[in-house]
Write a protein that holds these residues in place. Structure first.
Motif, PDB file in Angstrom:
ATOM      1  N   CYS A 108     -71.986  32.094 -36.292  1.00  0.00           N
ATOM      2  CA  CYS A 108     -71.344  32.187 -34.976  1.00  0.00           C
ATOM      3  C   CYS A 108     -70.251  33.271 -34.917  1.00  0.00           C
ATOM      4  O   CYS A 108     -69.439  33.406 -35.828  1.00  0.00           O
ATOM      5  CB  CYS A 108     -70.730  30.828 -34.620  1.00  0.00           C
ATOM      6  SG  CYS A 108     -69.893  30.820 -33.028  1.00  0.00           S
ATOM      7  N   HIS A 109     -70.274  34.026 -33.835  1.00  0.00           N
ATOM      8  CA  HIS A 109     -69.209  35.005 -33.557  1.00  0.00           C
ATOM      9  C   HIS A 109     -68.783  34.886 -32.094  1.00  0.00           C
ATOM     10  O   HIS A 109     -68.479  35.883 -31.446  1.00  0.00           O
ATOM     11  CB  HIS A 109     -69.697  36.428 -33.866  1.00  0.00           C
ATOM     12  CG  HIS A 109     -69.798  36.685 -35.332  1.00  0.00           C
ATOM     13  ND1 HIS A 109     -70.942  36.438 -36.054  1.00  0.00           N
ATOM     14  CD2 HIS A 109     -68.882  37.117 -36.231  1.00  0.00           C
ATOM     15  CE1 HIS A 109     -70.729  36.722 -37.327  1.00  0.00           C
ATOM     16  NE2 HIS A 109     -69.495  37.138 -37.465  1.00  0.00           N
ATOM     17  N   ARG A 110     -68.781  33.652 -31.582  1.00  0.00           N
ATOM     18  CA  ARG A 110     -68.432  33.449 -30.171  1.00  0.00           C
ATOM     19  C   ARG A 110     -66.979  33.783 -29.893  1.00  0.00           C
ATOM     20  O   ARG A 110     -66.614  34.055 -28.765  1.00  0.00           O
ATOM     21  CB  ARG A 110     -68.671  31.981 -29.792  1.00  0.00           C
ATOM     22  CG  ARG A 110     -70.099  31.669 -29.429  1.00  0.00           C
ATOM     23  CD  ARG A 110     -70.164  30.229 -28.910  1.00  0.00           C
ATOM     24  NE  ARG A 110     -71.419  29.626 -29.270  1.00  0.00           N
ATOM     25  CZ  ARG A 110     -71.631  28.317 -29.341  1.00  0.00           C
ATOM     26  NH1 ARG A 110     -70.647  27.482 -29.082  1.00  0.00           N
ATOM     27  NH2 ARG A 110     -72.800  27.853 -29.646  1.00  0.00           N
ATOM     28  N   CYS A 111     -66.115  33.678 -30.908  1.00  0.00           N
ATOM     29  CA  CYS A 111     -64.717  34.075 -30.700  1.00  0.00           C
ATOM     30  C   CYS A 111     -64.283  34.992 -31.845  1.00  0.00           C
ATOM     31  O   CYS A 111     -65.013  35.158 -32.823  1.00  0.00           O
ATOM     32  CB  CYS A 111     -63.799  32.854 -30.569  1.00  0.00           C
ATOM     33  SG  CYS A 111     -63.369  32.077 -32.125  1.00  0.00           S
ATOM     34  N   ARG A 133     -62.551  35.122 -40.538  1.00  0.00           N
ATOM     35  CA  ARG A 133     -62.792  34.035 -41.512  1.00  0.00           C
ATOM     36  C   ARG A 133     -63.428  34.589 -42.794  1.00  0.00           C
ATOM     37  O   ARG A 133     -64.074  35.642 -42.774  1.00  0.00           O
ATOM     38  CB  ARG A 133     -63.754  33.001 -40.899  1.00  0.00           C
ATOM     39  CG  ARG A 133     -65.166  33.545 -40.800  1.00  0.00           C
ATOM     40  CD  ARG A 133     -66.127  32.611 -40.127  1.00  0.00           C
ATOM     41  NE  ARG A 133     -67.427  33.251 -39.971  1.00  0.00           N
ATOM     42  CZ  ARG A 133     -68.254  33.065 -38.962  1.00  0.00           C
ATOM     43  NH1 ARG A 133     -67.918  32.239 -37.981  1.00  0.00           N
ATOM     44  NH2 ARG A 133     -69.411  33.672 -38.907  1.00  0.00           N
ATOM     45  N   VAL A 149     -73.242  27.541 -36.919  1.00  0.00           N
ATOM     46  CA  VAL A 149     -71.799  27.780 -37.070  1.00  0.00           C
ATOM     47  C   VAL A 149     -71.567  28.932 -38.058  1.00  0.00           C
ATOM     48  O   VAL A 149     -70.735  29.807 -37.836  1.00  0.00           O
ATOM     49  CB  VAL A 149     -71.077  26.481 -37.531  1.00  0.00           C
ATOM     50  CG1 VAL A 149     -69.674  26.773 -38.022  1.00  0.00           C
ATOM     51  CG2 VAL A 149     -71.033  25.471 -36.391  1.00  0.00           C
ATOM     52  N   LEU A 167     -62.343  34.666 -34.255  1.00  0.00           N
ATOM     53  CA  LEU A 167     -62.158  34.094 -35.593  1.00  0.00           C
ATOM     54  C   LEU A 167     -63.375  34.335 -36.479  1.00  0.00           C
ATOM     55  O   LEU A 167     -63.284  34.262 -37.703  1.00  0.00           O
ATOM     56  CB  LEU A 167     -61.857  32.587 -35.494  1.00  0.00           C
ATOM     57  CG  LEU A 167     -60.590  32.209 -34.723  1.00  0.00           C
ATOM     58  CD1 LEU A 167     -60.386  30.704 -34.723  1.00  0.00           C
ATOM     59  CD2 LEU A 167     -59.362  32.910 -35.309  1.00  0.00           C
ATOM     60  N   GLY A 168     -64.497  34.632 -35.828  1.00  0.00           N
ATOM     61  CA  GLY A 168     -65.704  34.969 -36.581  1.00  0.00           C
ATOM     62  C   GLY A 168     -65.530  36.247 -37.385  1.00  0.00           C
ATOM     63  O   GLY A 168     -66.235  36.474 -38.370  1.00  0.00           O
ATOM     64  N   SER A 220     -64.627  28.108 -26.843  1.00  0.00           N
ATOM     65  CA  SER A 220     -65.837  28.692 -27.444  1.00  0.00           C
ATOM     66  C   SER A 220     -66.430  27.781 -28.505  1.00  0.00           C
ATOM     67  O   SER A 220     -67.648  27.711 -28.665  1.00  0.00           O
ATOM     68  CB  SER A 220     -65.509  30.038 -28.103  1.00  0.00           C
ATOM     69  OG  SER A 220     -64.907  30.902 -27.192  1.00  0.00           O
ATOM     70  N   CYS A 221     -65.561  27.112 -29.250  1.00  0.00           N
ATOM     71  CA  CYS A 221     -66.026  26.363 -30.418  1.00  0.00           C
ATOM     72  C   CYS A 221     -66.432  24.922 -30.122  1.00  0.00           C
ATOM     73  O   CYS A 221     -67.231  24.335 -30.856  1.00  0.00           O
ATOM     74  CB  CYS A 221     -64.928  26.368 -31.488  1.00  0.00           C
ATOM     75  SG  CYS A 221     -65.574  26.219 -33.155  1.00  0.00           S
ATOM     76  N   HIS A 275     -69.994  23.228 -30.550  1.00  0.00           N
ATOM     77  CA  HIS A 275     -70.491  22.885 -31.906  1.00  0.00           C
ATOM     78  C   HIS A 275     -70.110  21.443 -32.238  1.00  0.00           C
ATOM     79  O   HIS A 275     -70.922  20.662 -32.730  1.00  0.00           O
ATOM     80  CB  HIS A 275     -69.859  23.799 -32.971  1.00  0.00           C
ATOM     81  CG  HIS A 275     -70.247  25.244 -32.865  1.00  0.00           C
ATOM     82  ND1 HIS A 275     -71.552  25.659 -32.813  1.00  0.00           N
ATOM     83  CD2 HIS A 275     -69.482  26.375 -32.841  1.00  0.00           C
ATOM     84  CE1 HIS A 275     -71.591  26.985 -32.741  1.00  0.00           C
ATOM     85  NE2 HIS A 275     -70.351  27.442 -32.748  1.00  0.00           N
ATOM     86  N   LYS A 293     -64.065  25.677 -36.108  1.00  0.00           N
ATOM     87  CA  LYS A 293     -64.849  25.756 -37.344  1.00  0.00           C
ATOM     88  C   LYS A 293     -64.423  26.935 -38.225  1.00  0.00           C
ATOM     89  O   LYS A 293     -64.914  27.084 -39.343  1.00  0.00           O
ATOM     90  CB  LYS A 293     -66.342  25.880 -37.022  1.00  0.00           C
ATOM     91  CG  LYS A 293     -66.877  24.818 -36.086  1.00  0.00           C
ATOM     92  CD  LYS A 293     -66.670  23.416 -36.628  1.00  0.00           C
ATOM     93  CE  LYS A 293     -67.332  22.366 -35.757  1.00  0.00           C
ATOM     94  NZ  LYS A 293     -66.920  21.009 -36.136  1.00  0.00           N
ATOM     95  N   CYS A 294     -63.552  27.792 -37.721  1.00  0.00           N
ATOM     96  CA  CYS A 294     -63.080  28.940 -38.511  1.00  0.00           C
ATOM     97  C   CYS A 294     -61.547  28.943 -38.528  1.00  0.00           C
ATOM     98  O   CYS A 294     -60.908  28.518 -37.553  1.00  0.00           O
ATOM     99  CB  CYS A 294     -63.579  30.255 -37.925  1.00  0.00           C
ATOM    100  SG  CYS A 294     -65.368  30.327 -37.775  1.00  0.00           S
TER     101      CYS A 294
HETATM  102  S1  SF4 Z   1     -64.180  29.388 -34.439  1.00  0.00           S
HETATM  103 FE1  SF4 Z   1     -66.018  28.457 -33.613  1.00  0.00          FE
HETATM  104  S2  SF4 Z   1     -66.534  29.728 -31.838  1.00  0.00           S
HETATM  105 FE2  SF4 Z   1     -65.128  30.917 -33.105  1.00  0.00          FE
HETATM  106  S3  SF4 Z   1     -66.493  32.116 -34.434  1.00  0.00           S
HETATM  107 FE3  SF4 Z   1     -65.947  30.245 -35.550  1.00  0.00          FE
HETATM  108  S4  SF4 Z   1     -67.628  28.830 -35.116  1.00  0.00           S
HETATM  109 FE4  SF4 Z   1     -67.740  30.470 -33.588  1.00  0.00          FE
END
Ligand code: SF4
Length: 239
Positions: free
Chosen positions: A60-63, A69, A57, A65-66, A146-147, A150, A130-131
């Protein structure tokens, strides 16, 4: 609090088999020691897996918000918790400290947990996202998609007896419904992690941040009624 995980079931079956083949002559203390050893190993495995998820996590840069944050907020608590509290997303305090529910709403959640006769370290606490979404806006559909993996891995690892969904976003996401939190709270629902897995009981209730904004006796009573149902389901006495 005792958990009924598959690992514990397997340990019990193993113990029963050993007792059978030894003609019931195995000393009780040895049986207890073996059981304890297996339970401890299961706890260590869950803790290690949760650390692994937290590490992923954090990177993570799947979305998008990575990018915005300050810190990712994976979640924290007892890796073998019976209750998993799940909120919507980290806020400013959580983003700054990389810990879930540490702001004003978090303090209220602590009070609720303590009123249940539990400590924060007895339960697990996390969020759907998570972000932190900028300006605490609502989570976007793509961000949730995306999140979610996790969180699903965390649920699978902890295998809680009960999930408490805090607020509309958590409840609607986990139950895949458009019903309002007013319609969903107050009764148990079933959360399915995947096909072939047994359902986990889910209680939806108001988010502590909502409760702070609408701090009426009636709303506090509703949340407490929800938590009393959770305690009853776990055969825990109401303090
Ligand atoms: S919100 Fe979730 S999916 Fe998006 S970057 Fe953060 S951990 Fe990754």
């Amino acid at each position: 609090m005792e958990k009924n995980t598959d690992i514990k079931k397997a340990a019990r079956q193993h113990l029963e088999m050993e007792t059978f083949f030894s003609g019931g002559l195995m000393p009780k203390t040895k049986q207890a020691q073996q059981q304890l050893k297996q339970t401890r190993q299961a706890q260590k495995n869950a803790a290690a897996e949760l650390e692994k998820i937290a590490d992923e996590v954090g990177k993570c840069h799947r979305c998008e918000l990575g990018q915005t944050r300050t810190n990712a907020v994976p979640g924290e608590g007892n890796p073998n918790a019976d209750i998993f509290f799940i909120g919507e997303a980290p806020g400013a305090d959580e983003d700054a400290q990389a810990r879930p529910f540490v702001g004003r709403a978090g303090k209220l959640l602590d009070k609720i947990i303590n009123a249940m006769g539990l400590k924060r370290t007895d339960v697990y606490i996390g969020n759907i996202l998570k972000c932190r979404p900028p300006e605490n806006r609502d989570p976007g559909h793509e961000e949730i998609t995306s999140c979610l993996p996790h969180l699903q891995r965390q649920i699978e690892t902890i295998n809680p007896e009960i999930i408490v969904a805090l607020g509309a976003h958590a409840a609607k996401t986990l139950l895949e419904t458009n019903k309002s939190i007013g319609q969903l709270r107050g009764q148990f629902h079933e959360y399915y992690l995947g096909l072939g897995t047994p359902p986990i009981k889910l209680m939806a209730t108001y988010h502590p941040a909502y409760l702070l904004r609408n701090y009426s006796t009636e709303n506090r009573k509703r949340v407490w009624e929800d938590m009393k149902k959770v305690l009853a389901e776990l055969n825990l006495s109401v303090p």
